[in-house]
Structure formats: structure tokens, C-alpha cells
Design a protein around this motif. Structure first.
Motif, short mmCIF file in Angstrom:
data_model
loop_
_atom_site.label_atom_id
_atom_site.label_comp_id
_atom_site.label_asym_id
_atom_site.label_seq_id
_atom_site.Cartn_x
_atom_site.Cartn_y
_atom_site.Cartn_z
N GLU A 174 -144.19 -43.89 93.09
CA GLU A 174 -143.05 -44.64 93.62
C GLU A 174 -143.49 -45.78 94.53
N HIS A 175 -144.76 -45.81 94.91
CA HIS A 175 -145.21 -46.80 95.89
C HIS A 175 -145.64 -48.09 95.20
N VAL A 176 -145.14 -49.19 95.72
CA VAL A 176 -145.39 -50.50 95.14
C VAL A 176 -146.77 -50.99 95.56
N VAL A 177 -147.57 -51.35 94.58
CA VAL A 177 -148.90 -51.91 94.82
C VAL A 177 -148.83 -53.43 94.82
N ARG A 178 -147.98 -53.97 93.94
CA ARG A 178 -147.81 -55.42 93.89
C ARG A 178 -146.42 -55.72 93.33
N LEU A 179 -145.82 -56.76 93.87
CA LEU A 179 -144.61 -57.33 93.30
C LEU A 179 -144.91 -58.79 92.96
N GLU A 180 -144.55 -59.19 91.76
CA GLU A 180 -144.66 -60.59 91.38
C GLU A 180 -143.31 -61.07 90.86
N GLN A 181 -142.85 -62.19 91.38
CA GLN A 181 -141.56 -62.75 90.99
C GLN A 181 -141.77 -63.89 89.99
N TRP A 182 -140.78 -64.07 89.14
CA TRP A 182 -140.71 -65.30 88.33
C TRP A 182 -139.25 -65.73 88.32
N LEU A 183 -139.00 -66.89 88.91
CA LEU A 183 -137.64 -67.40 89.03
C LEU A 183 -137.47 -68.62 88.12
N GLY A 184 -136.44 -69.40 88.37
CA GLY A 184 -136.18 -70.59 87.56
C GLY A 184 -135.04 -70.42 86.59
N TYR A 185 -134.43 -69.24 86.52
CA TYR A 185 -133.38 -68.99 85.55
C TYR A 185 -132.08 -69.71 85.88
N THR A 186 -131.90 -70.15 87.11
CA THR A 186 -130.68 -70.87 87.48
C THR A 186 -130.93 -72.37 87.64
N HIS A 187 -132.01 -72.86 87.02
CA HIS A 187 -132.30 -74.30 87.12
C HIS A 187 -131.15 -75.11 86.53
N LYS A 188 -130.68 -76.09 87.30
CA LYS A 188 -129.51 -76.89 86.93
C LYS A 188 -129.84 -78.36 86.72
N GLY A 189 -131.08 -78.75 86.99
CA GLY A 189 -131.44 -80.15 86.86
C GLY A 189 -130.86 -81.02 87.95
#
Length: 509
Positions: A174-189
Motif C-alpha cells: 500500500e505504500h507509494v514508492v513513486r508517483l508520476e503525473q501526466w497532465l495536459g488533458y484539458t489543454h484549450k489552446g
């Protein structure tokens, strides 16, 4: 000593206001990076154009700000992120939008993975002004090696109505060793839409960059235009702007406090603060004709005065907050099961908050004593009395308490502003004609509820936006969420995430 005293530069851009901007050679660019790495300066912003990149720098001791520009004659620039991690996502965004390539020396290889570009735009490097292609490859998350490690993918679609974003957890049990995010899904230009827009249209776009911070973005955009044109809004307009900014801060902090408690299974606080938040939005609607107060702040001033019954509605709101809010805070502080979830959970180290220049409650809960209202003393805050709460613990509980203290300060600020409002009139300063006078540039910071919002822009001779960059406080907060969850259990991620409440839309542009 001024910032440019230690950064070699070629020439100053005289049309840039209110802070200096100068073009630098590679030696000057590297000198600026050196200052960032040493901790002498803080990165305020990092953005591009088709043939140049810009960095906004802050000297925290003197509150001096400067912008350095590197001209990318070969389509490349020395990487900032390879030596200063807070620049990473902004650097990847510059590559996505403009195709400019960061370069590194030796083992310092820049990260060229896409950030905003999810291969859904129909073209590569859309703001580069040239036709170019980019290899379409599956996104590569960072590898994690070790016994008994497994990955948990969350998003981009989440439960409820929150915005989309992908979170890749590597965990041991249950213990988190690493979190990596990837965003950009709400890019509106947004930056593309800004190009060539009239000031009226651009102000509406700025309002809608991140809906929960509509006032803060409009405030920053208006002040950047006014800096470029060397005008000031009337006194009454500045007071109304601050009044709306504090109302927005109140509504969001009340909502966040309740939502954090709800993620710790304490629904009573969520319900009660939800009532108070709704009272704020209704009072805003009475006073300014819109629950989120959109399109009231414009370059030169405001479009309307407070409604005749607005003052009484706001005073009634303050009276209710003073009556109810202290009881709720006592309930929060005396509920042991709730404290057990928030105390020592999701700690952001003070050195990370300083290095990333984290603003708002994320930075102030970890000892970074910065508030644009006080440090830059923009009108009307230069004449108002308020305190900036700062704590050291850096956990979820500290981020809640910063919000609590800021609610109290916003109540006091609103009361001060209401006492100073003049008779109706003096709401806008006329914008000066610029035909034949060439381009001008302006920059501004305002303190949103999350932290400082930066707007930089260039206007042409017909008062149209030639280029505009808007930077949300979340750019420098999202990476710290990755560090905060390290070592915590996956079940605590919603609680940590809500205590940050970063903007997807504001960071995705």
C-alpha cells in the motif's frame, strides 16, 4: 545589487514594464541558471515564442523581478530543467508548443517527452509558425525497479466531476514508492487564441483560464495591460477588484476545507462549509451580477460598480461567517479521528517549497513566506492591513490551517474595503491610442487563492495581443504533490491531492 548586476546582458527592452527585461547571450542565460541553482533567485515563469525563450526571476529578499530573454537563432536553447528541476514541465511545454529544443552538456540530457501534446492536435509544434513533424510514440513513464513493486494507474478519467489527469503510482503493497503525473488533458489552446485578440476578447479568455480563479486571472491580465500602457485604474476600481479577489478566496478556501475533511470521511464539515461557500457565491451574484464575478475586471478598471444592495449582502455574509466559522474550526481541531488523518500526512519539505517557489497555502504551510499582495504591494493592498500566515509542518493539517487563517484575513480585508468604498463613479481609465507607437509589453502578478498568478503580454500598435502567457501557481505545486505522497499509503492520496487542490485547467493552458 540588482538582478542584472550579476547576469551579463546585451540590451534592455525599454518597452517592457514595470520590471526590466533584457536579452542575454548564452553566458548570461547560464548565469541566470546558476543563480537559480544556488537559490539566490526563484523561477517565477518560463515561456517561449517562435524564436526566443523568456525566464521571469524573483529575488525573494528584495522582491525585485526581472525577465531574461534568450534568442534561439538555431531553434535551440540551453536547458534550464537539466540543472533546475522546477523548470521541467514548463520546458517540455515550450518544446510542445514551439518546437524549440533544450540542449544539455555531458550527462545533462533534457527530457523531451511531451507534456501538453497528446498527439490530438492535428499538427506538431502548433505555435512555431512552421510545418514540422514529431514522432508519435507511446508515453514513457519513468521506470521503477525493485522487488514486490507494482503499478497502479489512476485516471485520466476520475470519479465525480473533477478534471482529467493521469497519476501513475509505483507501490510496495500500500505504500507509494513513486508517483508520476501526466497532465495536459484539458489543454484549450489559450495562448494560441490570445494571438491577435482584441483586449476585450483577450480579457474574457484570461477570465476563463481556470474558472475557480476567474477574478485573479482577470486582475492579473488587466494589471499587465495597464503596466504596458502606463496607466492606472481609478481608486474605486482597485478597491472593487480587491473585494472580488477576497470573495473568490473566501469561497474557494471554504470549499477546500470541507472537501479535505470529506476525503477523511468527515462529511459534516463538508456540508457546513458548503453552505458557507454557497453564501459567498450568492453574495457575489448580488454584488456583481455573477456568482464567479466573470468579466467585471477589465483593462483600465471595472465594467460595473457594486450593486446598491451589494454592500448589505456582503456585510450579512461577514456576520454569518463570524458567527459560524469559529464553531466549525473548533470542531475540526477537536475531532481526533480527523486529526489522525491530516497530521503528518503528505509532508512537503521546506527546501522543496523554497526551490520550487511554491506559492499559496502549499508554500506557506512549508515555511515559504511569500504573498504577492504584500511582497509587491499592488493597489489597493498597499493601503490595507492584513497578515500572511506561515507554518512549518508542511502536512495536510498545515495546509488546512493556512486556509483557515486566510479566511479570517479575507473577512477582515473585505470589511476594510467596504468601509473605504466611495460614491459611484470613477470606474475606468480610458485606454490611450497607440497607433504608430509600436509594441509595448507588460507583466503582472496577483495573489489567487492557490498562490501567485503571472501574466506577461505584448501589445501591438492597434492594442491587439501579439503574445500572452498566463502562468498558474499550480505549475510549481503539482510536482511537489509527487514528493508529498512518497512513503504514504495510496488511500491517503485523495486527501493529499485535495489539500493541494492544484488546477488542471490553469496548468494545461
Amino acid at each position: 545589487m540588482g538582478i542584472f548586476d550579476s547576469i551579463p546582458h546585451v540590451n534592455a527592452v525599454l518597452s517592457h514594464r514595470p520590471w526590466p527585461r533584457a536579452v542575454v547571450t548564452e553566458a548570461g542565460w547560464q548565469a541566470a541558471i546558476d543563480r537559480l541553482v544556488e537559490g539566490g533567485l526563484t523561477l517565477l515563469g518560463f515561456w517561449g515564442e517562435p524564436a526566443a525563450v523568456h525566464m521571469a526571476l524573483l529575488d525573494g529578499g528584495s522582491a525585485e523581478i526581472a525577465v531574461v530573454t534568450y534568442e534561439c537563432t538555431a531553434g535551440t536553447f540551453p536547458s534550464v530543467a537539466s540543472r533546475h528541476p522546477p523548470a521541467l514541465r514548463l520546458e517540455r511545454t515550450i518544446h510542445d508548443l514551439f518546437g524549440l529544443v533544450p540542449t544539455g552538456a555531458g550527462d545533462l540530457r533534457p527530457d523531451l517527452r511531451p507534456w501538453l501534446d497528446h498527439h490530438a492536435w492535428g499538427k506538431s509544434y502548433p505555435l512555431s509558425g512552421r510545418n514540422a513533424s514529431r514522432d508519435v510514440q507511446p508515453y514513457q513513464f519513468l521506470p521503477a525497479e525493485g522487488e514486490a513493486l507494482h503499478q497502479v494507474a489512476v485516471g485520466p478519467v476520475h470519479a465525480g466531476i473533477i478534471e482529467p489527469g493521469h497519476f501513475r503510482f509505483t507501490a510496495n503493497g500500500e505504500h507509494v514508492v513513486r508517483l508520476e503525473q501526466w497532465l495536459g488533458y484539458t489543454h484549450k489552446g489559450v495562448e494560441s487564441l490570445m494571438q491577435g485578440a482584441s483586449l476585450d476578447a483577450a480579457a474574457k479568455l484570461a477570465n476563463r483560464t481556470s474558472g475557480d480563479s476567474a477574478v485573479a486571472y482577470a486582475f492579473a491580465f488587466a494589471r499587465a495591460v495597464e503596466a504596458a500602457l502606463q496607466i492606472e485604474a481609478p481608486r474605486q476600481a482597485t478597491l472593487l477588484r480587491a473585494l472580488m479577489a477576497e470573495l473568490e478566496r473566501l469561497a474557494n478556501h471554504l470549499g477546500d476545507i470541507g472537501a479535505i475533511c470529506n476525503d477523511a470521511s468527515f462529511a459534516l464539515m463538508h456540508a457546513q462549509t458548503g453552505i458557507l461557500r454557497e453564501r459567498c457565491l450568492r453574495a457575489a451574484n448580488v454584488a456583481f451580477g455573477h456568482r464567479l464575478m466573470m468579466d467585471v475586471i477589465v483593462p483600465g478598471g471595472v465594467t460595473r460598480d457594486i450593486a446598491p444592495d451589494g454592500v448589505s449582502a456582503l456585510r450579512a455574509l461577514l456576520a454569518e461567517l463570524r458567527k459560524v466559522f469559529p464553531r466549525l474550526i473548533e470542531l475540526y481541531d477537536n475531532t481526533a479521528s480527523l486529526q489522525d488523518r491530516t497530521v503528518t500526512t503528505g509532508i512537503v519539505k521546506a527546501e522543496y517549497a523554497r526551490q520550487f517557489g511554491a506559492g499559496g497555502y502549499v508554500g506557506r504551510a512549508s515555511g515559504r513566506d511569500f504573498d504577492a499582495r504584500r511582497a509587491l504591494a499592488y493597489m489597493p493592498y498597499d493601503a490595507l492591513s492584513f497578515e500572511v500566515p506561515v507554518l512549518q509542518a508542511g502536512d495536510v493539517n498545515a495546509r488546512v490551517w493556512i486556509r483557515i487563517r486566510e479566511v479570517e484575513q479575507s473577512v477582515a480585508l473585505i470589511e476594510q474595503i467596504l468601509d473605504r468604498l466611495d460614491e459611484p463613479g470613477g470606474l475606468q481609465t480610458a485606454l490611450p491610442p497607440r497607433i504608430g507607437r509600436g509594441a509595448c509589453e507588460g507583466m503582472a502578478l496577483t495573489e489567487a487563492f492557490r498562490g501567485d498568478v503571472l501574466v506577461w503580454l505584448r501589445l501591438d500598435g492597434e492594442l491587439r495581443v501579439e503574445r500572452c502567457h498566463l502562468r498558474d501557481a499550480s505549475w510549481f505545486q503539482w510536482p511537489l504533490l509527487e514528493t508529498a505522497i512518497d512513503g504514504n499509503i495510496i488511500a491517503d492520496f485523495p486527501l493529499c491531492n485535495k489539500s493541494f487542490n492544484c488546477s488542471y485547467s490553469g496548468a494545461d493552458l
